[in-house]
Design a protein around this motif. Structure first.
Motif, PDB file in Angstrom:
ATOM      1  N   CYS A  13       0.836  -1.213   0.000  1.00  0.00           N
ATOM      2  CA  CYS A  13       0.000   0.000   0.000  1.00  0.00           C
ATOM      3  C   CYS A  13       0.865   1.255   0.000  1.00  0.00           C
ATOM      4  O   CYS A  13       0.551   2.244  -0.675  1.00  0.00           O
ATOM      5  N   ASP A  14       1.951   1.246   0.764  1.00  0.00           N
ATOM      6  CA  ASP A  14       2.841   2.412   0.816  1.00  0.00           C
ATOM      7  C   ASP A  14       3.552   2.623  -0.508  1.00  0.00           C
ATOM      8  O   ASP A  14       3.711   3.757  -0.983  1.00  0.00           O
ATOM      9  N   GLU A  15       4.015   1.531  -1.113  1.00  0.00           N
ATOM     10  CA  GLU A  15       4.844   1.633  -2.319  1.00  0.00           C
ATOM     11  C   GLU A  15       4.026   1.614  -3.607  1.00  0.00           C
ATOM     12  O   GLU A  15       4.511   2.046  -4.649  1.00  0.00           O
ATOM     13  N   ARG A  69      -1.967  -1.023  10.309  1.00  0.00           N
ATOM     14  CA  ARG A  69      -0.916  -0.164  10.883  1.00  0.00           C
ATOM     15  C   ARG A  69      -0.970  -0.206  12.414  1.00  0.00           C
ATOM     16  O   ARG A  69       0.082  -0.230  13.075  1.00  0.00           O
ATOM     17  N   SER A 123      10.018   2.112   6.325  1.00  0.00           N
ATOM     18  CA  SER A 123       9.437   3.169   5.489  1.00  0.00           C
ATOM     19  C   SER A 123       9.247   4.432   6.322  1.00  0.00           C
ATOM     20  O   SER A 123       9.398   4.425   7.548  1.00  0.00           O
ATOM     21  N   GLN A 125       6.564   6.206   7.270  1.00  0.00           N
ATOM     22  CA  GLN A 125       5.570   6.130   8.333  1.00  0.00           C
ATOM     23  C   GLN A 125       5.976   5.134   9.413  1.00  0.00           C
ATOM     24  O   GLN A 125       5.722   5.355  10.601  1.00  0.00           O
ATOM     25  N   GLN A 126       6.623   4.045   9.014  1.00  0.00           N
ATOM     26  CA  GLN A 126       7.099   3.078  10.003  1.00  0.00           C
ATOM     27  C   GLN A 126       8.133   3.712  10.924  1.00  0.00           C
ATOM     28  O   GLN A 126       8.168   3.433  12.122  1.00  0.00           O
ATOM     29  N   GLN A 193       3.420   9.638  -4.361  1.00  0.00           N
ATOM     30  CA  GLN A 193       4.490   8.739  -3.928  1.00  0.00           C
ATOM     31  C   GLN A 193       5.747   9.493  -3.522  1.00  0.00           C
ATOM     32  O   GLN A 193       6.560   8.976  -2.764  1.00  0.00           O
TER      33      GLN A 193
END
Length: 297
Positions: A13-15, A69, A123, A125-126, A193
């Motif tokens: 979802c992030d990438e 998440r 990432s 957000q991580q 992105q």
């Protein structure tokens, strides 16, 4: 449903790319695709729409994403709760910071041979979530963030690299003006992105009264450098990383394409570590990361 499947789902979802998500989570693309297919079967819902050129998140996937998440954050909190805070320092970044981070860690280990410093890949957000939860002590990000739970220290300012095919008309020079670049198509991933890169480029051109000429966006499963080979009249902007063969690297002449790099720490942890050996190690690590490129703020 397994925790690792949720981790892979969040990565895709992030990438918006199975290949980039696989690189980020250090497994093969076929394995990540298989695990997400299993997750979809377990939940009885399609989470991701796949095509030959793009990945999109379905409505069911959008509903699951914040819950996934939260579950991952709880895992981070569980590890942080039982970790001995005096036993090691954890630094989170992405792969573009690896070379600089490992050099800084080696330098700190020379001065503090008894300390253990971990370097973990996460990432954006991580990284933020891991600092907030206490899973990591310091996280590197490009740009800044406003969050009352976090203390942000600017470590250095990074000059971006202008990249183009060696066959590009401007490739024979060491530096280039924005006015010259404005005549050629700029290829980038979609703005959602790469919000920071798009903002820096747009603002730099606006400062000199110009607007970049955008080419088609880079597909989710392609890289910008590959597209430069296919479009030798185009150019792009990269972080400080080797772009590969057949690619020319140039500097922007006026130094307008620059991004600050910051370190995140949890506000309460920063106060707790203001004195003592652990605080000294973390300060030393931040100074080593920023050495030669800017002061620790």
């Amino acid at each position: 449903m397994e925790l690792r499947q949720l981790t892979y789902f969040v990565a895709v979802c992030d990438e918006l790319s199975f290949s980039r998500a696989a690189q980020r989570t250090f497994i093969s693309q076929s394995a990540i695709s298989h695990q997400i297919a299993r997750l979809e079967r377990d939940l009885g819902a399609t989470l991701l729409e796949r095509s030959t050129r793009a990945v999109s998140v379905t409505e069911a996937g959008e509903r699951l994403l914040p819950i996934a998440r939260q579950i991952i954050d709880l895992e981070n909190r569980a590890y942080a709760a039982v970790r001995d805070p005096g036993s090691r320092v954890r630094l989170a970044a992405n792969m573009t910071f690896a070379r600089r981070s490992l050099a800084a860690i080696a330098a700190v280990r020379e001065r503090h041979p008894g300390v253990e410093i971990e370097f973990v890949i996460k990432s954006f957000q991580q990284r933020v979530d891991a600092v907030v939860s206490g899973d990591v002590d310091i996280a590197l990000i490009r740009g800044t963030i406003v969050d009352s739970r976090l203390h942000v220290s600017q470590l250095w300012v990074e000059e971006l690299t202008v990249a183009m095919s060696e066959k590009h008309p401007l490739a024979g020079t060491a530096d280039v003006a924005l006015a010259d670049l404005a005549r050629h198509p700029l290829i980038m991933p979609p703005q959602k992105q790469q919000v920071l890169l798009h903002t820096v480029i747009r603002d730099a051109f606006a400062d000199v009264g110009l607007t970049p000429r955008y080419g088609p966006p880079v597909p989710a499963d392609h890289t910008a450098t590959l597209e430069l080979i296919n479009q030798p009249d185009a150019w792009t902007v990269l972080y400080d990383e080797p772009p590969g063969s057949a690619i020319a690297r140039l500097r922007e002449r006026e130094g307008r394409l620059r991004i600050p790099v910051s370190a995140l720490m949890r506000v309460d942890a920063r106060h707790e570590n203001a004195t003592g050996a652990r605080g000294a190690i973390m300060t030393d690590l931040m100074r080593s990361l920023g050495h030669g490129d800017g002061a620790v703020g």
